[in-house]
Design a protein around this motif. Structure first.
Motif, PDB file in Angstrom:
ATOM      1  N   UNK B  18       1.301  -1.014  -0.124  1.00  0.00           N
ATOM      2  CA  UNK B  18      -0.420  -0.157  -0.179  1.00  0.00           C
ATOM      3  C   UNK B  18       0.882   0.976  -0.360  1.00  0.00           C
ATOM      4  N   UNK B  19       1.883   1.408   0.754  1.00  0.00           N
ATOM      5  CA  UNK B  19       2.459   2.937   1.074  1.00  0.00           C
ATOM      6  C   UNK B  19       4.640   2.244   0.647  1.00  0.00           C
ATOM      7  N   UNK B  20       4.564   1.581   0.550  1.00  0.00           N
ATOM      8  CA  UNK B  20       6.221   0.693   0.024  1.00  0.00           C
ATOM      9  C   UNK B  20       6.290   0.837  -1.637  1.00  0.00           C
ATOM     10  N   UNK B  21       5.392  -0.031  -2.005  1.00  0.00           N
ATOM     11  CA  UNK B  21       5.925  -0.391  -3.463  1.00  0.00           C
ATOM     12  C   UNK B  21       4.703  -0.726  -3.783  1.00  0.00           C
ATOM     13  N   UNK B  22       4.224   0.363  -3.802  1.00  0.00           N
ATOM     14  CA  UNK B  22       2.882   0.579  -4.340  1.00  0.00           C
ATOM     15  C   UNK B  22       3.089   1.232  -6.003  1.00  0.00           C
ATOM     16  N   UNK B  23       2.081   0.035  -6.573  1.00  0.00           N
ATOM     17  CA  UNK B  23       2.187   0.310  -8.156  1.00  0.00           C
ATOM     18  C   UNK B  23       1.104   1.939  -9.016  1.00  0.00           C
ATOM     19  N   UNK B  24       0.264   2.037  -7.257  1.00  0.00           N
ATOM     20  CA  UNK B  24      -0.448   2.900  -8.203  1.00  0.00           C
ATOM     21  C   UNK B  24      -0.372   4.123  -8.187  1.00  0.00           C
ATOM     22  N   UNK B  25      -0.404   5.246  -9.424  1.00  0.00           N
ATOM     23  CA  UNK B  25      -0.027   6.670  -9.592  1.00  0.00           C
ATOM     24  C   UNK B  25      -0.142   7.679  -8.399  1.00  0.00           C
ATOM     25  N   UNK B  26      -1.802   7.361  -7.806  1.00  0.00           N
ATOM     26  CA  UNK B  26      -1.617   8.188  -6.805  1.00  0.00           C
ATOM     27  C   UNK B  26      -0.615   8.123  -4.858  1.00  0.00           C
ATOM     28  N   UNK B  27      -0.436   7.392  -5.075  1.00  0.00           N
ATOM     29  CA  UNK B  27       0.316   6.826  -4.098  1.00  0.00           C
ATOM     30  C   UNK B  27       2.241   7.454  -4.103  1.00  0.00           C
ATOM     31  N   UNK B  28       2.510   7.338  -5.400  1.00  0.00           N
ATOM     32  CA  UNK B  28       3.931   7.086  -5.394  1.00  0.00           C
ATOM     33  C   UNK B  28       3.734   8.845  -5.824  1.00  0.00           C
ATOM     34  N   UNK B  29       2.956   9.618  -6.482  1.00  0.00           N
ATOM     35  CA  UNK B  29       2.250  10.967  -6.127  1.00  0.00           C
ATOM     36  C   UNK B  29       2.765  11.325  -5.450  1.00  0.00           C
ATOM     37  N   UNK B  30       2.429  10.435  -4.174  1.00  0.00           N
ATOM     38  CA  UNK B  30       2.164  11.496  -2.547  1.00  0.00           C
ATOM     39  C   UNK B  30       3.761  10.906  -1.975  1.00  0.00           C
ATOM     40  N   UNK B  31       4.269   9.889  -2.505  1.00  0.00           N
ATOM     41  CA  UNK B  31       5.629   9.785  -1.886  1.00  0.00           C
ATOM     42  C   UNK B  31       5.940  10.988  -2.243  1.00  0.00           C
ATOM     43  N   UNK B  32       6.222  10.716  -3.854  1.00  0.00           N
ATOM     44  CA  UNK B  32       6.976  12.085  -3.863  1.00  0.00           C
ATOM     45  C   UNK B  32       7.143  13.707  -3.214  1.00  0.00           C
ATOM     46  N   UNK B  33       5.497  13.970  -3.121  1.00  0.00           N
ATOM     47  CA  UNK B  33       5.250  15.177  -2.492  1.00  0.00           C
ATOM     48  C   UNK B  33       5.679  14.816  -0.602  1.00  0.00           C
ATOM     49  N   UNK B  34       6.025  14.336  -0.337  1.00  0.00           N
ATOM     50  CA  UNK B  34       5.694  14.563   1.139  1.00  0.00           C
ATOM     51  C   UNK B  34       8.243  14.081   0.640  1.00  0.00           C
ATOM     52  N   UNK B  35       8.725  13.393  -0.007  1.00  0.00           N
ATOM     53  CA  UNK B  35      10.380  13.384  -0.467  1.00  0.00           C
ATOM     54  C   UNK B  35      10.432  15.069  -0.575  1.00  0.00           C
ATOM     55  N   UNK B  36       9.240  15.218  -1.986  1.00  0.00           N
ATOM     56  CA  UNK B  36       9.442  16.745  -2.018  1.00  0.00           C
ATOM     57  C   UNK B  36       9.898  18.004  -0.700  1.00  0.00           C
ATOM     58  N   UNK B  37       8.611  18.097  -0.223  1.00  0.00           N
ATOM     59  CA  UNK B  37       8.574  18.595   1.257  1.00  0.00           C
ATOM     60  C   UNK B  37       9.677  18.298   2.343  1.00  0.00           C
ATOM     61  N   UNK B  38      10.393  17.399   2.555  1.00  0.00           N
ATOM     62  CA  UNK B  38      11.004  16.984   3.329  1.00  0.00           C
ATOM     63  C   UNK B  38      12.732  17.892   2.748  1.00  0.00           C
ATOM     64  N   UNK B  39      12.813  17.653   1.600  1.00  0.00           N
ATOM     65  CA  UNK B  39      13.783  18.545   1.376  1.00  0.00           C
ATOM     66  C   UNK B  39      13.654  19.750   0.359  1.00  0.00           C
ATOM     67  N   UNK B  40      12.460  20.237   0.579  1.00  0.00           N
ATOM     68  CA  UNK B  40      12.226  21.543   0.451  1.00  0.00           C
ATOM     69  C   UNK B  40      12.937  22.496   1.843  1.00  0.00           C
ATOM     70  N   UNK B  41      12.373  21.334   2.886  1.00  0.00           N
ATOM     71  CA  UNK B  41      12.464  22.067   4.342  1.00  0.00           C
ATOM     72  C   UNK B  41      14.277  22.314   4.910  1.00  0.00           C
ATOM     73  N   UNK B  42      14.882  20.809   4.554  1.00  0.00           N
ATOM     74  CA  UNK B  42      16.383  21.358   4.890  1.00  0.00           C
ATOM     75  C   UNK B  42      16.943  21.797   3.465  1.00  0.00           C
TER      76      UNK B  42
END
Lengths: 266, 575, 198
Positions: B18-42
């Motif tokens: 569901x959350x780590x190895x998802x094929x769902x574009x919506x989940x992958x999009x959210x993964x990128x979102x969290x990833x991007x926000x984290x790096x935005x803060x750094x």
């Protein structure tokens, strides 16, 4: 600290002491005027429309796709107006200045120019002038560290090289900079007009101490320059060992703006 | 139009699927979102450290300074400063903007807005994210090497970025991280392009796609074509550093053969200039759509906007030399690049006119996404115009490598893209997570951010105009920069205010994602694009039945509309 | 909510699905081309701004090994074309021969490349000898890395040759891997003429 400056003084560029720096200042202000004109139009649209067409003030939107002839015409006219009004104008001015002046190398057979070779290194500027024999890279060259002195009112032609990484020879008070590249000689000419002491900086990231790669430019009246030249020559000869290979970093001067591919051995 | 219909897969059940190895574009999009926000803060924290050093050289950085830099009494040392601005640029461009605008919203929006159940290649999509994660790890790891991270600027020009200028492994790891990220983004680009070509719902021609998709699609085309150029460049740099090749070595660095350091600049900017358009195109598309949505009228000249964006995409490939005016290319080349750079004004001005035409005579609702979109119009207008000074050779000779450039690209890249990203987040929150973010705090966030942005980046342009050059640890050792100290201090405080304002966003965001009870309706913004025809949040299969498209994405205020609605779903047929 | 219809035409037509992956492969090949094009740009920049070529008096490598590489890789492409036609005719038995031949030739190409690299070292040509040497090594390494990827891609065709994969899917796989394989052959030919012959 310096005495209190007005805001306009604070934001103005450094004093222009060069013959042709004003061309750059002029073009900058010219562009700014045009930019302000168009940006004000954009803001009038942006803020004006936001105010006028707030839902409460304008409950029914005007249904249009903006693809009628008049709409297309207006948008295209705006696009072309910006291009012709700003872009073509500043391109023309800039081209004239660039070709006509900034890369229009003085004819060294006809004009009396001061020739300087510059070697940038991490993190200092070395300057070399030819000395009495007029030939570069000989014993009587005057080599200085972080200390460039030139006469006012004469064209100074620079041939610039770097020893290690890319630097950039930057004269804020002349509005000019040119990269110093290892393996390839670049060149620049400037005429400094006002005597005084000014900053030279490095304008390309070159390592930890890039920020303090500062050199000093001293512009002299002609007689003072000649006086300094003679004095400096004596000091230089006393201080530097002609046997030291390290001070012969110079190269054969290529006249009239040409450069030889010194250092490109590929 | 759709080449085939994708199956409805069963809903994933395990945590990993569901959350780590998802094929769902919506989940992958959210993964990128969290990833991007984290790096935005750094990246943002790094920016604050840079700004602190510029306003108060030698003073300890507040709160964490003494912990991070004990040897210098808490102040940022010069070598670390160089790493900071290098990593700040790298992180913001490749690890914040790219993941958020392209990775997150690209992934999330493209299938939904096209009426597809997923991307064309879900496995490729998942690999793309995990490669990006790997790249981020490699990059952050470089900070902990003995000689530290790369410190030659995000542009990593040789010979500073070769062994002579950067002896540590940090620069090699940086190059490797960029290469891996390039592979990740290229995979994503191939996926997006194929999806747009082959999975548009029946009835959806290219000009029926929302302009957001146009932006994302054009970005993907540029990515696919030009990332490999960067890849080749950094690969050759890695070879110079690790395998003894001599591509970019000259001067003292060239102990055996010599190459040409300026060649790297050419290769880098052949990629680099399209890259800045890659970063802005999604935001342009999003703003073009949202101005229409919230003014309740069709996007003015939508076809012309799409074509303008396309022509800018093409033109952007021809102008890269304007980054290199001080390297003394031949006069012909220099003049050609200047003239070509100027031509980009025409399509830019056209779609700007179209933006204003969209809100002209509209009925504007000032919800937070709209505020941010209007903000983009302002900052990009300003930023874009300042590009003119830099595209003109003679003024560039003065302004190159000064803070004027920094102000310009922050206005066009940081301010515009950030505001666009916020617009997107506030707008698609209901579809992504099923809730709406708090509107009051969204507006507070907008106003403080807007003022902060303008304070910081206009301040930069002012000191740049004053001649202050870039990438310097202590600008005030020069006579000519003395008078710029107050403006630098002002800029720093504007940055601090802007940084603190983002806390409001983070709290609002986290609250909406995890803690908010009130669920959003299916179509809170009353907009007709396909993603709003399905429930909020979107179900895992997106569309139970593949929609058939009957009209364009900006049908507002059509006189034939009935039932009290002022908008038409793309699947609706009007009488 | 609006009414939606299931489009009957959408459900079938595997040819369209195949076209979809073909589009993706073409995009990917464009990306790969840009990588190699950049290397070529660098090579031509060095070559045509240099007064003397090869630089620093480096001797040119004799054409024996590079020509062998060229022959091998072109032959492998040819055999792959035969494989492809056998698969589309559904005659997997004869297809297997051509597939194995392609695979073997691919591996042979890699071996010949290692011979090339040893020959260079034998001649005293190392990466740092000159920028031409750097180019030779870098270009052939990168190409070989992509060929290695191609060989791995060939392994993904094993379900096709063993008959466990559905015909339509096989056509798609075979076509896409083939496009990649032929692409690498074309790149090598360009490299052969630019780096070794002229």
């Amino acid at each position: 600290m310096a005495n209190k400056l007005t805001f306009m003084e604070m934001i103005s560029p450094p004093e222009d002491i060069s013959e042709n720096g004003h061309l750059i200042d002029y073009l900058f202000n010219y562009t700014t005027t045009l930019n302000i004109f168009f940006f004000v139009l954009v803001c009038i649209g942006l803020f004006g429309f936001s105010f006028l067409y707030h839902r409460k003030r304008h409950p029914k939107a005007y249904y249009t796709y903006g693809n009628k002839r008049v709409h297309i015409l207006v948008a295209t006219v705006i696009g072309i107006a910006v291009f012709i009004g700003i872009d073509l104008n500043i391109t023309r001015l800039s081209n004239n200045d660039y070709i006509g002046i900034f890369i229009n190398w003085p004819d060294e057979t006809k004009e009396d120019v001061v020739k300087v070779q510059v070697l940038g290194q991490q993190w200092a500027w070395n300057f070399r002038q030819a000395g009495v024999d007029g030939v570069f890279n000989t014993e009587d060259d005057l080599v200085t560290l972080n200390d460039l002195r030139v006469p006012a009112g004469k064209k100074v032609v620079f041939q610039i090289l770097s020893k290690d990484v890319i630097h950039s020879l930057y004269f804020p008070n002349a509005r000019r900079k040119t990269d110093a590249i290892p393996g390839r000689i670049t060149r620049m000419w400037i005429q400094f007009n006002k005597p005084g002491n000014y900053d030279i900086a490095c304008a390309e990231m070159c390592g930890t101490y890039h920020y303090r790669m500062k050199a000093s430019l001293t512009v002299y009246e002609q007689e003072n320059y000649d006086h300094w030249l003679a004095e400096a020559q004596q000091i230089h000869d006393a201080v530097n060992d002609p046997e030291d290979a390290g001070i012969y970093w110079g190269w054969k001067w290529a006249p009239n703006g040409k450069v030889n591919k010194v250092g490109m051995t590929k | 139009m759709a080449f085939y219909e994708q199956h409805i897969h069963p809903k994933p059940t395990t945590f990993l699927s569901k959350y780590i190895f998802s094929y769902d574009h919506k989940v992958i999009g959210k993964q990128f979102l969290w990833y991007g926000i984290l790096f935005l803060l750094v990246g943002g924290l790094m920016a604050l450290m840079i700004r602190w050093t510029l306003a108060y050289p030698g003073q300890a950085f507040p709160i964490i300074g003494h912990f991070l830099f004990p040897e210098t009494g808490g102040a940022v040392p010069p070598d670390t400063y160089a790493m900071l601005f290098t990593m700040h640029g790298t992180i913001m461009i490749f690890y914040a903007i790219t993941p958020i605008l392209i990775g997150a919203f690209g992934n999330f929006c493209i299938p939904l807005m096209l009426g597809a159940r997923d991307m064309a290649f879900p496995l490729l999509n998942m690999l793309s994210f995990h490669l990006a994660a790997l790249s981020g790890l490699i990059l952050m790891a470089s900070l902990f090497t003995p000689l530290g991270a790369a410190a030659g600027g995000w542009t990593s020009y040789p010979t500073l970025s070769t062994l002579i200028g950067s002896p540590g492994v940090g620069q090699t790891l940086w190059s490797l991280a960029i290469f891996v990220l390039g592979v990740s983004s290229t995979m994503g680009a191939v996926n997006y392009i194929t999806t747009i070509i082959t999975l548009r719902a029946p009835g959806m021609g290219y000009f029926d796609m929302p302009l957001t998709i146009w932006g994302l699609g054009l970005t993907a085309v540029l990515n696919a074509i030009f990332l490999p150029v960067l890849g080749a460049g950094v690969l050759l740099l890695i070879f110079d550093r690790v395998f003894g090749t001599t591509f970019f070595l000259a001067g003292a660095a060239a102990t055996t053969g010599t190459g040409d350091p300026v060649l790297f600049q050419h290769v880098f900017w052949i990629f680099g200039h399209p890259e800045v358009y890659i970063l802005i195109l999604p935001a342009w598309g999003i703003v073009s759509d949202q101005l229409s949505f919230f003014a309740r009228k069709p996007a003015f000249g939508a076809k012309a906007t799409a074509l303008s964006m396309t022509s800018i995409t093409v033109l952007s490939t021809l102008v890269y030399g304007h980054h290199m005016f001080t390297t003394q290319m031949s006069p012909l080349l220099t003049q050609t690049f200047m003239t070509l750079t100027m031509t980009i004004s025409i399509p830019s001005a056209i779609f700007f006119a179209n933006w204003l035409g969209t809100i002209w005579k509209g009925s504007i609702r000032f919800h937070s996404p709209m505020l941010f979109s209007l903000g983009v119009v302002f900052v990009f207008g300003l930023g874009g115009l300042t590009g003119l000074y830099l595209g003109t050779v003679t003024t560039d000779l003065y302004l190159h490598d000064t803070y004027f450039v920094v102000g310009h690209f922050h206005y066009t890249m940081a301010a515009s893209v950030l505001l666009g990203g916020f617009a997107a987040t506030y707008f698609w929150m209901p579809k992504m997570f099923g809730t709406i973010m708090n509107e009051f705090w969204a507006k507070v966030h907008f106003w403080i951010t807007m003022m902060g942005l303008n304070g910081v980046f206009f301040g930069m342009m002012l000191v740049g105009y004053g001649g202050m050059h870039r990438r310097i640890y202590n600008p005030f050792i020069y006579e000519f920069t003395q008078k710029l100290i107050p403006i630098n201090t002002f800029t720093t405080w504007a940055a601090i205010v802007m940084g603190l304002a983002q806390i409001i966003f983070v709290i609002n965001f986290v609250h909406a994602v995890f803690f908010k009870k009130e669920q959003a309706s299916d179509n809170p913004w009353e907009v007709g694009t396909l993603e709003w025809t399905i429930p909020s949040p979107a179900p895992h299969y997106n569309f139970k039945d593949i929609p058939v498209v009957k009209c364009g994405p900006h049908e507002f205020g059509n006189p034939n509309l009935s039932g009290g609605k002022d908008y038409q779903y793309q699947t609706e047929e009007l009488a | 909510m609006s009414g939606t219809m299931v489009n009957q035409e959408l459900k079938q037509d595997p040819a369209k699905a195949r076209l979809s992956s073909s589009i993706a492969m073409i995009m990917a090949l464009i990306s790969f081309s840009m990588l190699f094009a950049t290397l070529m740009l660098g090579y031509f920049a060095f070559r045509f701004t240099s007064e003397v070529w090869p630089p620093l008096g480096m001797e040119r490598i004799s054409l024996g090994i590079p020509t062998a590489s060229t022959v091998v890789i072109l032959l492998s492409s040819l055999l792959y074309l035969c494989f492809e036609s056998k698969v589309s005719q559904k005659s997997l038995k004869s297809g297997r021969f051509y597939f194995t031949a392609t695979f073997v030739l691919g591996c042979t190409f890699m071996i010949i490349q290692t011979l090339l690299w040893s020959k260079l070292k034998e001649l005293g040509i190392f990466t740092g000898t000159s920028v031409f040497a750097s180019m030779l090594y870098a270009f052939t390494w990168i190409h070989a890395a992509h060929v290695a990827g191609g060989i791995i891609a060939l392994l993904f065709l094993i379900p096709t040759v063993s008959g466990t994969r559905e015909h339509e899917a096989s056509l798609s796989w075979v076509q896409n891997v083939g496009q990649y394989w032929h692409f690498l052959g074309i790149v090598w030919v360009i490299m052969y003429f630019s780096l070794f012959v002229f």
